[in-house]
Design a protein around this motif. Sequence first.
Motif: not given
Length: 261
Positions: A141-146, A150-151, A176-177
């Motif tokens: 589901l995510s390439d960037v998990i945060s 601001h990330t 936000l995930a």
Amino acid sequence: MNHDDIQTRLSALIDDELPQDEAALIRTHLNDCETCREAYASLLAMSTWIQRDAVTPVPPGLAAQLAASIGPAHTSVPLPRTTPRPEPKRGWFWPGVTGLGGLLAGAALMFVLLPLWQPQQDTLTQALLSGHIRALQVDHLSDVISTDQHTVKPWFAGKLDFSPPVHDLVADGFPLAGGRLDYLQQRPVAVLNYRYRLHVIEVYAWPASGKPATGVTLQTRQGYQILGWQQEGMNMWAVSDLNGTDLQRFAGLLQKAGAPG
């Protein structure tokens, strides 16, 4: 219900035919049972393939035209020889072609026209749902998990030719995930991931062009809700198994977060 009971109801769940309390009970079980979740994913993938590639509904307008073209061949009644035969009624699409010839020509024309008759928005929502299901199936589901906007927002810099709006709604229960890239309508798009309790909400975003949308659009497909709107110069489409009321509330909060202060 045991595993067998659950799996015999998965098709009805996908077709949105179960009472709400039973559907909720099965979805809760799927969150905890990997075996049933894999069975559900397989059925869902097959259903998506059938609806997308194997079955194309005949549009009402085209069906009426085809019926008009073949009607005389099936509804005419033989008249006595002493009565002059009526002039054969000609089809709308090919002068002089009636009866079986009209039927065959109509069928051929149907296969030519069907792709052109499929509404553009219907194609878009099917593509959105397919993308969401693919991400769920491969658990990507995510390439960037945060959870930090601001990330997540800077992560898209240099990967897209636009900067998607990223807002954290944790205070409203929609944290936000993360985010990822996808490809939709011949262009890369941003996908933002949010959570609501055990539900996943994916928001697809790409620059809007043409006439601005006048309101939101909510559709239900295979048990999923698909909601579209525009904000901050972007087309925004949310896809989730969350109920329509909560998904519309989420979209309203996202629009409020992006509104000029």
